[in-house]
Design a protein around this motif. Structure first.
Motif, PDB file in Angstrom:
ATOM      1  N   ALA A 277     -29.941  57.891  43.595  1.00  0.00           N
ATOM      2  CA  ALA A 277     -31.274  58.489  43.709  1.00  0.00           C
ATOM      3  C   ALA A 277     -31.240  60.017  43.622  1.00  0.00           C
ATOM      4  O   ALA A 277     -32.234  60.637  43.252  1.00  0.00           O
ATOM      5  N   LYS A 278     -30.107  60.624  43.956  1.00  0.00           N
ATOM      6  CA  LYS A 278     -29.977  62.083  43.887  1.00  0.00           C
ATOM      7  C   LYS A 278     -29.460  62.555  42.535  1.00  0.00           C
ATOM      8  O   LYS A 278     -29.209  63.737  42.344  1.00  0.00           O
ATOM      9  N   GLY A 279     -29.263  61.630  41.598  1.00  0.00           N
ATOM     10  CA  GLY A 279     -28.802  61.993  40.264  1.00  0.00           C
ATOM     11  C   GLY A 279     -27.300  62.123  40.150  1.00  0.00           C
ATOM     12  O   GLY A 279     -26.794  62.643  39.152  1.00  0.00           O
ATOM     13  N   ARG A 280     -26.561  61.624  41.119  1.00  0.00           N
ATOM     14  CA  ARG A 280     -25.103  61.701  41.073  1.00  0.00           C
ATOM     15  C   ARG A 280     -24.560  60.521  40.277  1.00  0.00           C
ATOM     16  O   ARG A 280     -24.989  59.388  40.471  1.00  0.00           O
ATOM     17  N   VAL A 281     -23.624  60.815  39.381  1.00  0.00           N
ATOM     18  CA  VAL A 281     -23.011  59.782  38.557  1.00  0.00           C
ATOM     19  C   VAL A 281     -21.516  60.088  38.431  1.00  0.00           C
ATOM     20  O   VAL A 281     -21.125  61.237  38.215  1.00  0.00           O
ATOM     21  N   SER A 282     -20.696  59.065  38.628  1.00  0.00           N
ATOM     22  CA  SER A 282     -19.245  59.231  38.504  1.00  0.00           C
ATOM     23  C   SER A 282     -18.867  59.440  37.042  1.00  0.00           C
ATOM     24  O   SER A 282     -19.388  58.764  36.156  1.00  0.00           O
ATOM     25  N   ILE A 283     -17.951  60.364  36.815  1.00  0.00           N
ATOM     26  CA  ILE A 283     -17.432  60.620  35.472  1.00  0.00           C
ATOM     27  C   ILE A 283     -16.191  59.755  35.303  1.00  0.00           C
ATOM     28  O   ILE A 283     -15.365  59.676  36.228  1.00  0.00           O
TER      29      ILE A 283
ATOM     30  N   ALA B 168     -12.574  58.606  34.939  1.00  0.00           N
ATOM     31  CA  ALA B 168     -11.382  59.360  35.347  1.00  0.00           C
ATOM     32  C   ALA B 168     -10.699  60.036  34.166  1.00  0.00           C
ATOM     33  O   ALA B 168     -10.267  61.195  34.264  1.00  0.00           O
ATOM     34  N   SER B 169     -10.591  59.339  33.036  1.00  0.00           N
ATOM     35  CA  SER B 169      -9.937  59.952  31.866  1.00  0.00           C
ATOM     36  C   SER B 169     -10.729  61.154  31.359  1.00  0.00           C
ATOM     37  O   SER B 169     -10.147  62.123  30.869  1.00  0.00           O
ATOM     38  N   PHE B 170     -12.055  61.123  31.487  1.00  0.00           N
ATOM     39  CA  PHE B 170     -12.881  62.255  31.072  1.00  0.00           C
ATOM     40  C   PHE B 170     -12.639  63.448  32.014  1.00  0.00           C
ATOM     41  O   PHE B 170     -12.626  64.598  31.577  1.00  0.00           O
ATOM     42  N   ARG B 171     -12.449  63.173  33.300  1.00  0.00           N
ATOM     43  CA  ARG B 171     -12.185  64.261  34.244  1.00  0.00           C
ATOM     44  C   ARG B 171     -10.896  64.980  33.887  1.00  0.00           C
ATOM     45  O   ARG B 171     -10.811  66.207  33.984  1.00  0.00           O
TER      46      ARG B 171
ATOM     47  N   THR C 224      -7.392  74.812  38.415  1.00  0.00           N
ATOM     48  CA  THR C 224      -6.075  74.547  38.987  1.00  0.00           C
ATOM     49  C   THR C 224      -6.251  73.441  40.021  1.00  0.00           C
ATOM     50  O   THR C 224      -7.380  73.149  40.443  1.00  0.00           O
ATOM     51  N   ASP C 225      -5.151  72.837  40.439  1.00  0.00           N
ATOM     52  CA  ASP C 225      -5.219  71.785  41.458  1.00  0.00           C
ATOM     53  C   ASP C 225      -6.042  72.262  42.650  1.00  0.00           C
ATOM     54  O   ASP C 225      -5.874  73.386  43.116  1.00  0.00           O
ATOM     55  N   GLY C 226      -6.936  71.413  43.101  1.00  0.00           N
ATOM     56  CA  GLY C 226      -7.773  71.761  44.244  1.00  0.00           C
ATOM     57  C   GLY C 226      -9.138  72.299  43.844  1.00  0.00           C
ATOM     58  O   GLY C 226     -10.038  72.370  44.680  1.00  0.00           O
ATOM     59  N   LEU C 227      -9.302  72.705  42.590  1.00  0.00           N
ATOM     60  CA  LEU C 227     -10.599  73.193  42.110  1.00  0.00           C
ATOM     61  C   LEU C 227     -11.299  72.084  41.330  1.00  0.00           C
ATOM     62  O   LEU C 227     -10.669  71.141  40.859  1.00  0.00           O
ATOM     63  N   ASN C 228     -12.605  72.222  41.181  1.00  0.00           N
ATOM     64  CA  ASN C 228     -13.393  71.276  40.389  1.00  0.00           C
ATOM     65  C   ASN C 228     -13.612  71.854  39.000  1.00  0.00           C
ATOM     66  O   ASN C 228     -14.024  73.010  38.877  1.00  0.00           O
ATOM     67  N   PRO C 229     -13.325  71.082  37.950  1.00  0.00           N
ATOM     68  CA  PRO C 229     -13.492  71.624  36.596  1.00  0.00           C
ATOM     69  C   PRO C 229     -14.959  71.903  36.271  1.00  0.00           C
ATOM     70  O   PRO C 229     -15.862  71.188  36.726  1.00  0.00           O
ATOM     71  N   GLU C 230     -15.164  72.948  35.495  1.00  0.00           N
ATOM     72  CA  GLU C 230     -16.497  73.314  35.031  1.00  0.00           C
ATOM     73  C   GLU C 230     -16.724  72.726  33.650  1.00  0.00           C
ATOM     74  O   GLU C 230     -15.777  72.427  32.915  1.00  0.00           O
ATOM     75  N   LEU C 231     -17.997  72.593  33.290  1.00  0.00           N
ATOM     76  CA  LEU C 231     -18.397  72.100  31.980  1.00  0.00           C
ATOM     77  C   LEU C 231     -19.789  72.614  31.680  1.00  0.00           C
ATOM     78  O   LEU C 231     -20.447  73.199  32.545  1.00  0.00           O
TER      79      LEU C 231
ATOM     80  N   ASP D 203     -18.137  67.490  41.029  1.00  0.00           N
ATOM     81  CA  ASP D 203     -18.075  67.665  42.480  1.00  0.00           C
ATOM     82  C   ASP D 203     -16.733  67.150  43.029  1.00  0.00           C
ATOM     83  O   ASP D 203     -15.887  66.663  42.277  1.00  0.00           O
ATOM     84  N   ASP D 204     -16.550  67.269  44.334  1.00  0.00           N
ATOM     85  CA  ASP D 204     -15.282  66.903  44.966  1.00  0.00           C
ATOM     86  C   ASP D 204     -14.935  65.424  44.843  1.00  0.00           C
ATOM     87  O   ASP D 204     -13.781  65.039  45.016  1.00  0.00           O
ATOM     88  N   THR D 205     -15.934  64.581  44.544  1.00  0.00           N
ATOM     89  CA  THR D 205     -15.684  63.147  44.428  1.00  0.00           C
ATOM     90  C   THR D 205     -15.650  62.669  42.975  1.00  0.00           C
ATOM     91  O   THR D 205     -15.698  61.468  42.715  1.00  0.00           O
ATOM     92  N   GLY D 206     -15.594  63.610  42.016  1.00  0.00           N
ATOM     93  CA  GLY D 206     -15.498  63.236  40.605  1.00  0.00           C
ATOM     94  C   GLY D 206     -16.813  62.870  39.969  1.00  0.00           C
ATOM     95  O   GLY D 206     -16.853  62.144  38.981  1.00  0.00           O
ATOM     96  N   ARG D 207     -17.902  63.387  40.530  1.00  0.00           N
ATOM     97  CA  ARG D 207     -19.228  63.068  40.000  1.00  0.00           C
ATOM     98  C   ARG D 207     -19.907  64.306  39.434  1.00  0.00           C
ATOM     99  O   ARG D 207     -19.585  65.430  39.792  1.00  0.00           O
ATOM    100  N   LEU D 208     -20.870  64.047  38.565  1.00  0.00           N
ATOM    101  CA  LEU D 208     -21.804  65.065  38.107  1.00  0.00           C
ATOM    102  C   LEU D 208     -23.109  64.853  38.852  1.00  0.00           C
ATOM    103  O   LEU D 208     -23.500  63.709  39.104  1.00  0.00           O
ATOM    104  N   VAL D 209     -23.779  65.937  39.170  1.00  0.00           N
ATOM    105  CA  VAL D 209     -25.127  65.844  39.704  1.00  0.00           C
ATOM    106  C   VAL D 209     -26.057  66.239  38.564  1.00  0.00           C
ATOM    107  O   VAL D 209     -26.062  67.383  38.119  1.00  0.00           O
ATOM    108  N   LEU D 210     -26.804  65.259  38.066  1.00  0.00           N
ATOM    109  CA  LEU D 210     -27.740  65.513  36.963  1.00  0.00           C
ATOM    110  C   LEU D 210     -29.105  65.845  37.547  1.00  0.00           C
ATOM    111  O   LEU D 210     -29.721  65.005  38.210  1.00  0.00           O
TER     112      LEU D 210
END
Length: 166
Positions: free
Chosen positions: A15-21, A23-26, A37-44, A98-105
């Motif tokens: 409902a908040k627009g969160r969707v898991s990406i 794993a291979s795409f991450r 780097t390890d510990g950071l969230n990738p940007e796109l 995000d920290d759980t491997g999701r995008l917030v759309l």
């Protein structure tokens, strides 16, 4: 070797627009973000475009930088450059996983492609797309029609023969 977006998958949108990406795409997003780097969230960058686009196109930071370099080579003030700047700079959203491997759309993007509870991810090599599954099913071959040199009934792998540049 450069990592590429490959494959397709369906993922639930909450409902908040969160969707898991996928794993291979991450992993590709991480490899394509020079600041990651390890510990950071990738940007796109998510390019949503105007009403003609029925999908969201997602770029790694390296891929969008390549697009921007190509645009910068065009004559300043030209209509093509303005159209490309509008698409890739104005009608786009820089974001991160995000920290759980999701995008917030954001709601605006979900409404644009009529996305509700399920998203379809399609790998395209240097980018990936997010579609409403039903829209993808009806649109996936629409852009392949109308070309005299293309047979939509043939196995696409035949077009690899003789197309190599020297």
């Amino acid at each position: 070797m450069v990592r590429r977006f490959r494959g397709e998958s369906h993922h639930k949108v909450d409902a908040k627009g969160r969707v898991s990406i996928p794993a291979s795409f991450r992993r590709v997003l991480e490899a394509g973000d020079p600041n990651w780097t390890d510990g950071l969230n990738p940007e796109l960058v998510i390019v949503y475009g105007d009403e003609r686009r029925k999908q969201l196109e997602c770029f790694t930071m390296d891929a969008i930088a390549d697009v921007e370099r190509r645009i910068e080579k065009m004559p300043r003030g030209s209509k093509k450059r303005k159209a490309l700047q509008r698409l890739y700079n104005t009608q786009s959203l820089p974001t991160s996983v995000d920290d759980t491997g999701r995008l917030v759309l954001p709601q605006k993007l979900r409404e644009k492609i009529d996305l509700d509870n399920m998203a379809f991810f399609a790998g395209n090599g240097d980018t990936f797309e997010i579609w409403k599954p039903e829209t993808y099913e009806t649109e996936m071959d629409a852009d392949l029609e109308g070309d005299d040199e293309f047979d939509p009934e043939a196995d696409p792998s035949i077009y690899l023969d003789g197309e190599e540049e020297g």
